[in-house]
Motif scaffolding. Structure first.
Motif, mmCIF file in Angstrom:
data_model
loop_
_atom_site.group_PDB
_atom_site.id
_atom_site.type_symbol
_atom_site.label_atom_id
_atom_site.label_comp_id
_atom_site.label_asym_id
_atom_site.label_seq_id
_atom_site.Cartn_x
_atom_site.Cartn_y
_atom_site.Cartn_z
ATOM 1 N N MET A 184 -6.132 -0.122 -12.326
ATOM 2 C CA MET A 184 -5.518 -1.442 -12.513
ATOM 3 C C MET A 184 -4.028 -1.347 -12.869
ATOM 4 O O MET A 184 -3.243 -2.191 -12.465
ATOM 5 N N ILE B 90 -3.289 -11.264 -2.420
ATOM 6 C CA ILE B 90 -4.286 -10.254 -2.020
ATOM 7 C C ILE B 90 -4.791 -10.661 -0.646
ATOM 8 O O ILE B 90 -5.264 -11.792 -0.467
ATOM 9 N N SER C 256 -13.615 -7.364 -7.641
ATOM 10 C CA SER C 256 -12.306 -6.706 -7.851
ATOM 11 C C SER C 256 -11.190 -7.741 -7.938
ATOM 12 O O SER C 256 -10.273 -7.611 -8.759
ATOM 13 N N ILE C 257 -11.262 -8.767 -7.097
ATOM 14 C CA ILE C 257 -10.227 -9.813 -7.138
ATOM 15 C C ILE C 257 -10.255 -10.492 -8.513
ATOM 16 O O ILE C 257 -9.221 -10.738 -9.135
ATOM 17 N N ILE D 69 -2.022 -1.502 -9.818
ATOM 18 C CA ILE D 69 -1.969 -2.843 -9.199
ATOM 19 C C ILE D 69 -0.965 -3.696 -9.984
ATOM 20 O O ILE D 69 -0.150 -4.402 -9.402
ATOM 21 N N ALA E 155 -7.379 -6.550 -0.136
ATOM 22 C CA ALA E 155 -8.534 -6.631 -1.036
ATOM 23 C C ALA E 155 -9.329 -5.329 -1.007
ATOM 24 O O ALA E 155 -9.834 -4.873 -2.035
ATOM 25 N N ARG F 33 0.824 -1.214 0.000
ATOM 26 C CA ARG F 33 0.000 0.000 0.000
ATOM 27 C C ARG F 33 0.865 1.275 0.000
ATOM 28 O O ARG F 33 0.532 2.232 -0.692
ATOM 29 N N GLN G 66 -8.306 -2.420 -0.798
ATOM 30 C CA GLN G 66 -7.677 -1.327 -1.552
ATOM 31 C C GLN G 66 -7.850 -1.470 -3.066
ATOM 32 O O GLN G 66 -7.641 -0.516 -3.808
ATOM 33 N N LEU G 67 -8.226 -2.677 -3.530
ATOM 34 C CA LEU G 67 -8.218 -2.934 -4.976
ATOM 35 C C LEU G 67 -9.082 -1.942 -5.754
ATOM 36 O O LEU G 67 -8.690 -1.462 -6.807
ATOM 37 N N VAL H 62 -8.530 -8.444 -11.129
ATOM 38 C CA VAL H 62 -7.063 -8.512 -11.014
ATOM 39 C C VAL H 62 -6.566 -9.831 -11.609
ATOM 40 O O VAL H 62 -5.567 -9.862 -12.330
#
Ligand code: FMN
Length: 332
Positions: free
Chosen positions: A131, A148, A171-172, A134, A123, A95, A125-126, A175
């Protein structure tokens, strides 16, 4: 409070006593069945196995730090120890990198050129960052994968915690679609249940680190920082139980309260592809016995294999054991 000073608080508090779950993760309720006639030469025991496309001794130093003051020094020491002993290494939450700082403390490829190194982000923060940022967490540190972390319990009692976990699974999934390295989802001491594991597999997650209860209790850590409400210090799925719940869904790292190479061997026998631990490695770093502890854990794990007549990790996965105490009640 900045992420950097929160991470420093965590390192300081985790070095103190009284922040682990009172009940251990279940390894204490397992007895390997001793084999008096193993018919093996100890020198032939090879527990190396595949992890994120590389060969490791099946132990992972799981996510701890990065970003803050002494974090680079700790991470370098962990990376050197992991490289020397052939363990996998998880970086602490990146982070601070998303917030624009501390990148150098995560750049460990020089210290650990051959082992799997995994990036790390929460997770929650995603959804807050584009993207590309990330993706940058992986590419900038040349990671073999991204972990994550799910830490809903910690966030619920953390004074400045994120309370919104809506949309996390989606979101996961995004990613997983976007990255060209595998994604692992890890807990942080409260365990992953079977339903969650199935949903994570569905969206493309390739590995789990179950991180069950029995070791570092993140609610106890947050209580030390003024977290509320009380009552959650012992919350979580015990590590042995969460390994058993998830092992048929995805390959798992068995962590949360692994406190010796004997515990690590038991985690593998329960079905984990590798065992993982965090706090013991921090304490060993503080006591300047990181290298000695890594060597000891390897030796203990290999002796467990010898005493159960197991030549390699596949055999160790099937080593016979008896279950006693509260774990027996859970399994029934
Ligand atoms: C000092 C410290 C910092 C941690 N920071 C992170 C982190 O940044 N990201 C993460 O996913 N887990 C973090 N964890 C959680 C661990 O990776 C692990 O899941 C948990 O501590 C349970 O393992 P243990 O009982 O062996 O400590 C941290 C653990 C410790 C001890």
């Amino acid at each position: 409070m900045s992420t950097k000073s929160r991470k420093q608080d965590h390192l300081d508090i985790c070095a103190e006593e009284g922040i682990e779950h009172s009940r251990r993760g279940g390894f204490e309720c397992m007895d390997f069945l001793h084999n008096a006639l193993p018919e093996l030469d100890f020198n032939d025991i090879k527990l190396e196995s595949e992890f994120f496309g590389k060969k490791i001794f099946p132990i992972m130093i799981t996510a701890m730090t990065g970003g803050g003051n002494g974090a680079g020094r700790i991470n370098t020491a962990l990376a050197e120890a992991a490289e020397k002993h052939g363990f996998a290494l998880g970086l602490g939450s990146q982070r601070p990198m998303l917030e624009g700082g501390g990148a150098q403390s995560y750049m460990l490829r020089k210290a650990a050129p051959s082992i799997p190194v995994l990036g790390n982000i929460g997770a929650a923060q995603l959804g807050q960052y584009p993207m590309e940022k990330i993706e940058g967490l992986v590419s900038k540190v040349e990671a073999d994968g991204l972990a994550i972390h799910l830490n809903v319990l910690q966030e619920m009692v953390q004074p400045e915690g994120d309370r919104n976990f809506k949309g996390v699974l989606k979101s996961i999934g995004k990613v997983c679609e976007r990255l060209d390295v595998p994604v692992m989802v890890k807990e942080t001491g409260a365990g992953i249940g079977r339903d969650a594991a199935l949903k994570l597999r569905e969206v493309g997650v390739k590995w789990l680190d179950v991180s069950g209860s029995g070791g570092t209790s993140w609610s106890k850590v947050e209580y030390e920082r003024g977290g509320t409400p009380p009552g959650f210090g012992e919350w979580g799925l015990p590590t042995a139980v969460t390994i058993l719940m998830c092992k048929d869904v995805l390959p798992v790292v068995g962590s949360g309260g692994v406190r010796s190479g004997v515990d690590a061997a038991k985690a593998v026998t329960l079905g984990a592809s590798a065992a993982g631990a965090s706090r013991p490695f921090l304490l060993a770093y503080n006591d300047k016995r990181l290298d000695a502890m890594c060597a000891e854990w390897k030796q203990q794990m290999r002796i467990c294999a010898m005493l159960t007549g197991c030549r390699d990790v596949d055999a160790l996965k099937k080593a016979p054991f008896a279950v006693t105490g509260w774990l027996k009640d859970w399994l029934e």
